[in-house]
Motif scaffolding. Structure first.
Motif, short mmCIF file in Angstrom:
data_model
loop_
_atom_site.label_atom_id
_atom_site.label_comp_id
_atom_site.label_asym_id
_atom_site.label_seq_id
_atom_site.Cartn_x
_atom_site.Cartn_y
_atom_site.Cartn_z
N HIS A 59 -4.53 -20.19 1.62
CA HIS A 59 -4.50 -19.97 3.09
C HIS A 59 -4.84 -21.41 3.68
CE1 HIS A 59 -4.81 -18.55 7.24
NE2 HIS A 59 -6.07 -18.96 7.22
N ALA B 42 -1.97 -11.88 0.23
CA ALA B 42 -1.95 -11.47 1.25
C ALA B 42 -1.72 -9.99 1.51
CB ALA B 42 -1.03 -12.12 2.31
N TYR C 154 -7.47 -17.07 -2.53
CA TYR C 154 -6.49 -16.50 -1.22
C TYR C 154 -6.94 -17.58 -0.42
CZ TYR C 154 -4.66 -14.46 2.77
OH TYR C 154 -4.12 -14.34 3.87
#
Length: 348
Positions: free
Chosen positions: A296, A21, A292
């Motif tokens: 997530h 992030a 990512y």
């Protein structure tokens, strides 16, 4: 061993996700840091409360080094995260120092930098001690550390293990020119009381800034070619339901039925305002985006499991399975779009 958290989340276990992030938020964080540091006097003290993996403070370090230098104090209740944050921010500060081409002292608004770094522990009398030793070394939370080539670092970095919900927090930290807290206050039992504590840490004229709210991140096309279209909207609704339960599960939780700017005003801050920074990585996105998005969506799948239909759970499972024909890592239409909102005010 992980530090105590009020939300019962193992934040040390999320280090990989936090690093990712920070990487994708970097352009937004850089813009936010530059905007906030521009409000500060020469050689300021910046305190990053709930620093996580230290991503935001790497940008504070760069912004401070580009002006007059200063001190960054990292605060977190999770020792594993704090150690990683200290490592990352020290590295960023060292790189920023090395990039100063002429090596001469920098100025801020035409003034030479002043040395008023303060140790993070002890009472207010103790923090008035000068942070420089006679031999050119810099005091840190661990003691006396020699600086490179006998020259004082432009940006000093310290780390403090502390609970942001602790009412004695202002007594544990020096007065700061900027108190920063990113997406942490909403994990504390009494959010308004926490903001009041943050305000007490700021010196007169100091800035308190919270990164809270903004626009939820999107990363998936509306029609995925499997399941019912609009999965991401339903995931965000499920996340909102999880958040309600998370807040309700915090011991001693206190409602805050009003927005963040009003909360800052109720804490006694003046000149309260807000601004947002866009996070925009269009498809196919930079390297690492698929990983990512996988992290997530895995988190959303865990949080929203009880609030999703069987069909949506099956769709998520297929997207997250490397052996599936629909594995998201094989897609070229992933993106990342959202906004980080910062609410800030000045202590009169």
């Amino acid at each position: 061993m992980s530090g105590h958290t009020h939300d019962h989340i193992d934040w040390a276990d999320r280090l990989v996700l936090l690093h990712a992030a920070d990487t994708f938020d970097a352009p937004a964080h850089s813009a936010i840091a530059a905007r906030l540091v521009a409000k500060l006097p020469a050689n300021p003290t910046v305190i990053d409360l709930g620093c996580g993996a230290g991503g935001m403070s790497t940008h504070f370090a760069q912004a401070l080094a580009a002006q007059s230098g200063g001190t960054i104090i990292l605060v977190d209740a999770t020792p594993e995260l704090l150690r990683e944050a200290e490592r990352a921010v020290r590295a960023a500060a060292n790189v920023a120092q090395a990039n100063r081409a002429d090596g001469s002292p920098q100025t801020h608004n035409g003034r030479a930098p002043e040395s008023r770094a303060e140790p993070p522990g002890g009472n207010r009398a103790a923090v008035e001690d000068d942070a420089r030793a006679a031999d050119g070394t810099a005091r840190t939370a661990e003691g006396i550390t020699p600086t490179t080539d006998g020259i004082a670092q432009t940006v000093e970095v310290r780390a403090v293990v502390a609970d942001l919900a602790d009412g004695s927090l202002p007594d544990l930290l020096p007065a700061a020119d900027l108190v920063w807290a990113s997406r942490v206050v909403h994990h504390l039992p009494d959010q308004q009381a926490a903001i009041s504590s943050l305000t007490a840490v700021a010196r007169t004229g100091g800035v308190v800034a919270l990164a809270e709210g903004g626009l939820s991140f999107s990363c998936l096309p509306w029609d995925l070619g499997l399941g019912r279209p609009g999965l991401e909207d339903r995931l965000q609704a499920a996340q909102a339901e999880w958040f309600v339960g998370m807040r309700a599960g915090i011991d001693g939780t206190v409602p805050m039925p009003y927005g963040w700017p009003l909360a800052l005003e109720r804490a006694g801050l003046a000149d309260v305002s807000s601004f947002s920074a866009l996070v925009d990585h269009p498809a196919p996105g930079p390297d690492g985006l698929a990983d990512y998005v996988h992290h997530h969506l895995s988190r959303l799948a865990t949080h929203g499991a009880d609030h999703l239909s069987d069909e949506d759970r099956a769709t998520l499972a297929a997207l997250l399975d490397p052996d599936s024909a629909h594995y998201l890592g094989n897609r070229r239409d992933l993106f990342l779009l959202g906004a980080r909102t910062v609410h800030h005010g000045r202590r009169p």
